[in-house]
Design a protein around this motif. Structure first.
Motif, PDB file in Angstrom:
ATOM      1  N   SER A  98       0.806  -1.218   0.000  1.00 55.91           N
ATOM      2  CA  SER A  98       0.000   0.000   0.000  1.00 55.91           C
ATOM      3  C   SER A  98       0.839   1.268   0.000  1.00 55.91           C
ATOM      4  O   SER A  98       0.316   2.360  -0.245  1.00 55.91           O
ATOM      5  N   SER A 105      -2.324   1.496  -3.039  1.00 58.85           N
ATOM      6  CA  SER A 105      -2.927   1.662  -1.718  1.00 58.85           C
ATOM      7  C   SER A 105      -4.423   1.356  -1.758  1.00 58.85           C
ATOM      8  O   SER A 105      -4.957   0.685  -0.869  1.00 58.85           O
ATOM      9  N   ARG A 131     -11.201   3.416   2.221  1.00 60.84           N
ATOM     10  CA  ARG A 131      -9.942   2.703   2.093  1.00 60.84           C
ATOM     11  C   ARG A 131     -10.141   1.188   2.164  1.00 60.84           C
ATOM     12  O   ARG A 131      -9.465   0.434   1.452  1.00 60.84           O
TER      13      ARG A 131
END
Length: 489
Positions: A98, A105, A131
């Motif tokens: 990441s 990422s 994320r």
């Protein structure tokens, strides 16, 4: 003298160079054009609201770099193909992957399935769900606390672990003020439920009915809850979880937090979560009525764990309503049942196969006897570090005549006479494990017990750890006055 061709013609007559010619001769110029085009594309695209907009600037070092970095060959791969490649790597490698670039990422975040959250603002801002959109298991207990994380003091118990400050109040490590308000926790749960639709396990503290309802409505795949500092009314929020199978409720924990889960909460739980398979109650209050409601409504319940229970006397008789219960575990209980009642009214669990007792007080003869009467059909009996388990108390285990496996560890008050009287009465015993029971001596093994050992399928016999150590050091001179010692240089 003859005229020779002019090798330096007039500069005004030279052919003008095109832009492709300039770019091919000067790679840095081509790099600047590509960056300028990328800036224009980024200005017209929409970035996620939770992520800062990406900006690119031409620094002086970029314009003067004679050795630009090599081409990124992974840019030729699609996100789907690169995601398949990254998924073949181990989970610890996702962290380093990441850090390569923003694209890696985002893709590495899609591969993360389990997470322990430490920063509440990361969830509240929406960056967590952006994320890690494919989370299946998340623990947000420590993020819901305002305790310092750089104090160097880590409190760890069998139920929870987190960092502490240097000040304590009223012999308690955690105050109510050290937890986020339930309204704020509910907002975070709503954000989490809408962003992580594949959620299967949630560990949370101090949640109310509203926040748990959000998870139940948005995440139909949730199968496991671990609720710390939970109350009776909060359990109404998980009644909408149709696929909930595993539940762990932590009510009162000495020195940490003090919440009450009574028969009201157990009844709400039983009526709303009828498909439970495993249930663990830690620090919960209640009585016969609460356990009875669970047994009548949760017909699929196969495993029940009671940790440091605060149940009133007579609750053992309610276990007979758990008709499909296969495993019963009692951990760190200060008493089994203070007033079990007459043995003829206790009933039994017909499908029970395993009984585990760990770190329990077993000085109460009547309570232990009532437990073995209810668990008469068990085939596996595990006793570990139980206090007060002497010959008389352990003798009540002879009621369970179907035992095939016995495991004992740390039962220091039991002697060879008490063990022999019970195991010889079990005709179906096939496996035996005795470890660190210091009052059981090898020299006291009778011929009848030795004959039983010869026909067992599995035997682990290390009862007296002190005599085992002495026999292992015999002849070395270690352990005697004036003998040899070890010294590390």
């Amino acid at each position: 003298m003859p005229l020779s061709p002019d090798r330096n013609p007039d500069p005004q007559l030279k052919k003008h160079q095109s832009l492709p010619d300039i770019w091919l001769k000067d790679p840095q110029a081509l790099k600047n054009v590509v960056l300028k085009m990328r800036l224009q594309s980024l200005s017209s695209s929409n970035t996620p609201p939770s992520e800062p907009e990406e900006t690119l600037t031409l620094s002086q070092s970029d314009t003067q770099d004679d050795n630009p970095p090599g081409p990124d060959y992974t840019a030729l791969l699609s996100d789907q193909l690169l995601l398949i490649i990254l998924s073949k790597l181990t989970e610890p490698q996702h962290v380093s992957n990441s850090l390569v670039c923003k694209r890696w990422s985002v893709l590495s975040g899609q591969l993360v399935r389990s997470l322990r959250l430490l920063d509440w603002e990361f969830l509240e801002s929406g960056r967590l769900v952006y994320r890690f959109p494919n989370l299946e298991c998340i623990d947000i207990v420590e993020a819901c606390m305002t305790l310092p994380r750089n104090s160097g003091i880590l409190l760890s118990s069998k139920l929870v672990s987190f960092h502490l400050g240097t000040l304590f109040w009223d012999a308690r490590f955690v105050r109510q003020e050290d937890l986020l308000h339930s309204d704020l926790i509910d907002v975070g749960l709503k954000i989490l439920a809408k962003g992580c639709l594949n959620l299967r396990k949630l560990v949370v503290i101090g949640a109310s009915e509203k926040g748990l309802c959000s998870v139940a409505e948005e995440c139909p795949t949730v199968q496991e809850f671990e609720l710390h500092c939970c109350t009776d009314l909060a359990l109404m929020g998980i009644s909408g979880c149709q696929n909930l199978q595993i539940l762990k409720l932590i009510g009162r924990v000495d020195g940490l937090y003090d919440s009450v889960i009574s028969d009201i909460g157990l009844t709400i739980l039983a009526q709303g979560c009828r498909r439970l398979v495993k249930l663990e109650l830690a620090g919960c209050e209640g009585s016969y009525d609460g356990i009875k409601a669970i047994g009548q409504c949760c017909q699929m319940l196969e495993e029940l764990t009671l940790c440091d229970h605060r149940l009133d006397g007579g609750w053992l008789a309610a276990l007979s309503y758990c008709e499909n219960l296969k495993t019963l575990k009692l951990h760190s209980c200060k008493s089994i049942d203070p007033s079990p009642g007459p043995g003829e009214h206790l009933g039994l669990c017909p499908a029970l196969e395993e009984l585990h007792l760990k770190r329990c007080h077993m000085r109460d003869y009547q309570g232990v006897r009532a437990l073995f009467l209810v668990c008469e059909t068990v085939r596996e009996l595990v006793l570990e570090n139980c206090w007060g388990l002497d010959n008389a108390v352990f003798g009540t285990a002879s009621i369970c005549r179907r035992v095939r496996f016995l495991s004992m560890e740390g039962c220091s008050r039991l002697t060879m006479d008490g063990l022999e009287s019970v195991i010889l009465s079990w005709k179906d015993l096939k496996r035996l494990r005795v470890v660190s029971c210091n009052n059981i001596k090898d020299s006291e093994v009778s011929p009848a017990v030795a004959a039983l050992f010869s026909v067992l399928k599995e035997l682990k016999w290390r009862p007296d750890s002190r005599s085992l150590l002495s026999s292992g050091l015999e002849g070395t001179g270690v352990g005697h006055k004036g003998g040899r010692t070890f010294k590390i240089k």
